[in-house]
Design a protein around this motif. Structure first.
Motif, PDB file in Angstrom:
ATOM      1  N   VAL A   1       2.043  -3.264   7.852  1.00 17.83           N
ATOM      2  CA  VAL A   1       2.873  -2.612   6.836  1.00 17.83           C
ATOM      3  C   VAL A   1       2.507  -1.126   6.819  1.00 17.83           C
ATOM      4  O   VAL A   1       1.328  -0.780   6.712  1.00 17.83           O
ATOM      5  CB  VAL A   1       2.601  -3.255   5.463  1.00 17.83           C
ATOM      6  N   SER A   2       3.498  -0.248   6.934  1.00 15.47           N
ATOM      7  CA  SER A   2       3.186   1.187   7.040  1.00 15.47           C
ATOM      8  C   SER A   2       2.563   1.740   5.766  1.00 15.47           C
ATOM      9  O   SER A   2       1.730   2.624   5.821  1.00 15.47           O
ATOM     10  CB  SER A   2       4.456   1.992   7.324  1.00 15.47           C
ATOM     11  N   CYS A   3       2.995   1.223   4.625  1.00 17.01           N
ATOM     12  CA  CYS A   3       2.513   1.774   3.352  1.00 17.01           C
ATOM     13  C   CYS A   3       2.146   0.636   2.408  1.00 17.01           C
ATOM     14  O   CYS A   3       3.016  -0.117   1.973  1.00 17.01           O
ATOM     15  CB  CYS A   3       3.595   2.656   2.729  1.00 17.01           C
ATOM     16  N   VAL A   4       0.856   0.496   2.123  1.00 15.42           N
ATOM     17  CA  VAL A   4       0.369  -0.510   1.171  1.00 15.42           C
ATOM     18  C   VAL A   4      -0.216   0.235  -0.022  1.00 15.42           C
ATOM     19  O   VAL A   4      -1.105   1.070   0.144  1.00 15.42           O
ATOM     20  CB  VAL A   4      -0.743  -1.392   1.800  1.00 15.42           C
ATOM     21  N   ARG A   5       0.313  -0.032  -1.200  1.00 11.44           N
ATOM     22  CA  ARG A   5      -0.239   0.604  -2.400  1.00 11.44           C
ATOM     23  C   ARG A   5      -0.863  -0.477  -3.274  1.00 11.44           C
ATOM     24  O   ARG A   5      -0.231  -1.481  -3.576  1.00 11.44           O
ATOM     25  CB  ARG A   5       0.845   1.334  -3.184  1.00 11.44           C
ATOM     26  N   ILE A   6      -2.099  -0.241  -3.674  1.00 15.87           N
ATOM     27  CA  ILE A   6      -2.853  -1.211  -4.459  1.00 15.87           C
ATOM     28  C   ILE A   6      -3.236  -0.552  -5.770  1.00 15.87           C
ATOM     29  O   ILE A   6      -3.691   0.590  -5.769  1.00 15.87           O
ATOM     30  CB  ILE A   6      -4.140  -1.640  -3.703  1.00 15.87           C
ATOM     31  N   GLY A   7      -3.040  -1.258  -6.871  1.00 18.15           N
ATOM     32  CA  GLY A   7      -3.494  -0.725  -8.147  1.00 18.15           C
ATOM     33  C   GLY A   7      -2.512  -0.967  -9.265  1.00 18.15           C
ATOM     34  O   GLY A   7      -1.515  -1.675  -9.094  1.00 18.15           O
ATOM     35  N   ALA A   8      -2.798  -0.361 -10.401  1.00 21.66           N
ATOM     36  CA  ALA A   8      -1.964  -0.554 -11.580  1.00 21.66           C
ATOM     37  C   ALA A   8      -0.707   0.311 -11.478  1.00 21.66           C
ATOM     38  O   ALA A   8      -0.636   1.226 -10.662  1.00 21.66           O
ATOM     39  CB  ALA A   8      -2.761  -0.178 -12.828  1.00 21.66           C
TER      40      ALA A   8
ATOM     41  N   LYS B   1       5.592   3.337  -8.759  1.00 25.12           N
ATOM     42  CA  LYS B   1       5.427   3.912  -7.417  1.00 25.12           C
ATOM     43  C   LYS B   1       6.475   3.365  -6.461  1.00 25.12           C
ATOM     44  O   LYS B   1       6.981   4.082  -5.592  1.00 25.12           O
ATOM     45  CB  LYS B   1       4.028   3.606  -6.888  1.00 25.12           C
TER      46      LYS B   1
ATOM     47  N   PHE C   1       6.931  -1.537   3.091  1.00 18.55           N
ATOM     48  CA  PHE C   1       6.074  -1.238   1.940  1.00 18.55           C
ATOM     49  C   PHE C   1       5.557  -2.541   1.337  1.00 18.55           C
ATOM     50  O   PHE C   1       6.302  -3.521   1.266  1.00 18.55           O
ATOM     51  CB  PHE C   1       6.871  -0.527   0.824  1.00 18.55           C
TER      52      PHE C   1
ATOM     53  N   LEU D   1     -13.961 -14.071  -0.977  1.00 21.29           N
ATOM     54  CA  LEU D   1     -13.297 -13.647  -2.215  1.00 21.29           C
ATOM     55  C   LEU D   1     -12.756 -14.847  -2.988  1.00 21.29           C
ATOM     56  O   LEU D   1     -12.801 -14.874  -4.216  1.00 21.29           O
ATOM     57  CB  LEU D   1     -12.155 -12.667  -1.891  1.00 21.29           C
TER      58      LEU D   1
ATOM     59  N   GLU E   1      -7.581  -9.684  -9.070  1.00 23.04           N
ATOM     60  CA  GLU E   1      -7.621  -8.713  -7.971  1.00 23.04           C
ATOM     61  C   GLU E   1      -8.280  -9.321  -6.742  1.00 23.04           C
ATOM     62  O   GLU E   1      -7.799  -9.151  -5.614  1.00 23.04           O
ATOM     63  CB  GLU E   1      -8.392  -7.461  -8.399  1.00 23.04           C
ATOM     64  N   GLY E   2      -9.381 -10.031  -6.969  1.00 27.02           N
ATOM     65  CA  GLY E   2     -10.061 -10.673  -5.845  1.00 27.02           C
ATOM     66  C   GLY E   2      -9.148 -11.656  -5.144  1.00 27.02           C
ATOM     67  O   GLY E   2      -9.071 -11.690  -3.905  1.00 27.02           O
TER      68      GLY E   2
ATOM     69  N   MET F   1      -6.319  -9.856  -3.205  1.00 26.40           N
ATOM     70  CA  MET F   1      -6.804  -9.283  -1.942  1.00 26.40           C
ATOM     71  C   MET F   1      -7.068 -10.406  -0.928  1.00 26.40           C
ATOM     72  O   MET F   1      -6.777 -10.258   0.263  1.00 26.40           O
ATOM     73  CB  MET F   1      -8.069  -8.465  -2.222  1.00 26.40           C
TER      74      MET F   1
ATOM     75  N   LEU G   1      -5.463 -10.674   2.689  1.00 21.53           N
ATOM     76  CA  LEU G   1      -6.261 -10.845   3.913  1.00 21.53           C
ATOM     77  C   LEU G   1      -5.811 -12.092   4.670  1.00 21.53           C
ATOM     78  O   LEU G   1      -5.699 -12.077   5.905  1.00 21.53           O
ATOM     79  CB  LEU G   1      -7.755 -10.943   3.559  1.00 21.53           C
TER      80      LEU G   1
ATOM     81  N   ILE H   1      -5.290   2.637  -4.727  1.00 24.23           N
ATOM     82  CA  ILE H   1      -5.517   3.120  -3.371  1.00 24.23           C
ATOM     83  C   ILE H   1      -4.210   2.996  -2.602  1.00 24.23           C
ATOM     84  O   ILE H   1      -3.432   2.060  -2.835  1.00 24.23           O
ATOM     85  CB  ILE H   1      -6.675   2.338  -2.706  1.00 24.23           C
TER      86      ILE H   1
ATOM     87  N   LEU I   1      -2.744   2.843   1.290  1.00 23.23           N
ATOM     88  CA  LEU I   1      -3.109   2.681   2.695  1.00 23.23           C
ATOM     89  C   LEU I   1      -1.879   2.992   3.542  1.00 23.23           C
ATOM     90  O   LEU I   1      -0.872   2.283   3.453  1.00 23.23           O
ATOM     91  CB  LEU I   1      -3.572   1.240   2.963  1.00 23.23           C
TER      92      LEU I   1
END
Lengths: 383, 383
Positions: free
Chosen positions: A11-18, A23, A172, A222, A241-242, A245, A249, B6, B8
């Motif tokens: 994936v070219s753009c991975v955004r992680i977070g709140a 976004k 994305f 995890l 979150e764990g 992720m 993975l 974050i 990526l």
């Protein structure tokens, strides 16, 4: 890694977070999107509202399309494609679990394409994807936001059919653990065990690769650290979150290495008995591992260590301790443990074993060869 | 990962394994490339011949362009851009170490662009990239094939200038350990220590993130396991693969988290004294870690464990054992250990400290604040 080639389609753009939905809306704007189709599923359609509002705020026309609650059928796909045409979609977002994301992937791939679904079932038959694609998981299990795979149920054939193509890898992906907090305990548990199955089957795989091994073992660790807590305390964001992720993975493992006999044997449970994918996998996982460890225990011992088992010096014993740990985990999180628990009786097993044999694209990955008699014996052990 | 966002930005297609140059040529063909410019550097131009032949075989016109041996200057960039225009390039491949790849990245970004190099120096100022871009590393250190960064020396200002933009992340990366076997021992050592510095500075970083932490610790482990062997036995493919993957992992850390004080303090060694980037980093690494551990030892203890240090229960002692291990490794692989070894004398240090202070974009990442007096003290300790 010697002598082992591997291709990673990412994936070219991975955004992680709140605050990820905002976004996503700004990425749509930057990509010049004018007509954004948000494909979700009925139980979680409410989660799409903030995304729709964020797009509205940027004056981007958008359609929230609720697909089916369960795994999508061919009819669902045709209906969603028709909606995309009516709406004149120029950007597709999949928001939901594997069902919603897989539907979105195929809509983005086949919208106004010369290819039909039938043309692209199989490996590397999809020529291209016609629309940009973003995926936003609201479960932590499938990892579909990062895989080149989409699964559709062929309702006539009573068979799940897979499309595998690098063009299905989204442009994305957005990971916000908060979006997974609404999962009921049962879904948290079954999707979490699905992610565990992805990691284990990619690690103990005839085509395993050091790059993927690292992702797989990290994912297993995890899950061991977070699944029980995510089930017990649904709003524990760190546990969510764990798990998110770990699911991601696990998904990263699926493209380059993919799964093996657990998934092959789980297919007939979905196609004919409509048992959710994660539940089907978790029912079979311990039994397939036991079958495989008879041939080779070393890799399963490593899986056990990632699950928290202390090494004793006896790899086979450690591998079996790992299986016991998986069974303990399944039991604690409240997953059905036996095929009979989900309404499958012994007279259904021979037909299931025959159907599983058709999934050679996954069976060929299994560290031990699985004959139809073996498949039947595994189902009987799981009954 | 709680409360930590974050982003990526990833290479869409990473191919790892043998015979990678053939695959690169077929990807060029699939992308419709007609005029492929291969940017390499003079000492390794021979490595470009098989790629050129593979492109010839597919009747794709190609130009092997040999850039400078050392780090590229602004004049080198302008010359390469002029060559791209003369050749009418429609696809750019960087084949080499960081110098060749960085030059290729900026040629692909700025070819017939309305923006000049001066317009895009800094963070997120590059509006777009005008040509498709593939990178093929022949060293194992920079990780540039996966980073959003390109560094050019401004020869007038005697300063290295960085362009940081997601548009600099290549579309394709090809990792074939065989291509790194031609590195002389000295280059293997200095680039390997550069990769180690990337991993350590991303892990012990004010903006560290669990996703990046895993890459960083995996990279450190791979370097501890493989660097000495890669130096001793240059054709040991397994060691070369380990180092190439470590370099790639180090590069993956640079986009989302980036480096810190070691790199900031190394900049003046490159800009004014033309000391290779990897050597400059490895000279400073132990001294910066010692400075940082005075404030916080825990993260550096984890670095030490990844390097193979046995935990004693005393994090500070373990962190120092890690520094000793880095110094042992540098010494064994034959890297210069002191600034005075590379011809820097004490009277140069105050100007270097002042220059390092201008690299605030990296200094802000350092776990401990670095004043100009601190920078001077670190240089003096390294003299």
């Amino acid at each position: 890694m010697t002598d082992t080639s591997i291709n990673l389609y990412q994936v070219s753009c991975v955004r992680i977070g709140a605050d990820i939905l905002t976004k996503c809306a700004s990425d749509c704007a930057a990509a010049g999107a004018k007509q954004v189709m948000i494909i979700t599923s009925s139980p979680i359609a409410a989660l799409a509202a903030p995304l729709s509002q964020a797009l509205d705020a940027r004056k981007i026309d958008n359609l929230v399309y609720s697909g089916p609650e369960g795994e999508p059928t061919r009819a669902d796909l045709l209906q969603a494609l028709a909606a995309a045409t009516d709406f004149n979609a120029d950007f597709v977002i999949g928001l939901g679990g594997g069902s919603a994301m897989d539907l979105a992937k195929l809509v983005a791939a086949l919208h106004q394409s010369p290819q039909s679904f039938e043309d692209v079932v199989g490996i590397d038959l999809l020529a291209d994807r016609t629309l940009p694609l973003a995926c936003i998981p609201t479960t932590a299990g499938t990892g579909s936001e990062v895989t080149p795979i989409a699964i559709i149920e062929d309702e006539e054939a009573e068979l799940k059919k897979g499309v595998v193509s690098r063009h299905l890898v989204p442009d994305f992906a957005y990971l916000d653990a908060k979006l997974t907090c609404s999962m009921p305990r049962k879904v948290t548990a079954s999707t979490g065990l699905d992610a565990l199955t992805h990691c284990i089957e990619a690690y103990a795989n005839r085509f395993s690769h050091p790059v993927v091994d690292r992702w797989a073992l990290d994912g297993i660790r995890l899950i061991a650290e977070n699944l029980e807590r995510a089930c017990e305390e649904p709003n524990d964001l760190a546990a969510r979150e764990g798990m998110l992720m770990a699911s991601h993975l696990g998904g990263m493992c699926l493209g380059p290495v993919n799964t093996a006999a657990v998934h092959a044997l789980a297919y007939p449970l979905g196609g004919e008995f409509h048992i959710p994918h994660g539940v089907a996998n978790s029912l079979l996982l311990p039994h397939v591992i036991r079958f495989n460890t008879e041939l080779e225990a070393g890799r399963y011992a490593q899986v056990a260590y990632a699950l928290g088992v202390e090494p004793t010096g006896d790899a086979r014993a450690d591998a079996h301790a790992g299986v016991a740990e998986i069974e303990r985990l399944s039991s604690v999180v409240g997953i059905d443990r036996r095929l009979s628990d989900v309404g499958i009786s012994s007279n259904a097993l021979p037909k299931m074993a025959a159907a599983a044999m058709t999934v050679q694209r996954l069976l060929k990955n299994n560290p031990r060869e699985v004959t139809e008699a073996d498949a039947l014996a595994i189902y009987e052990a799981a009954l």
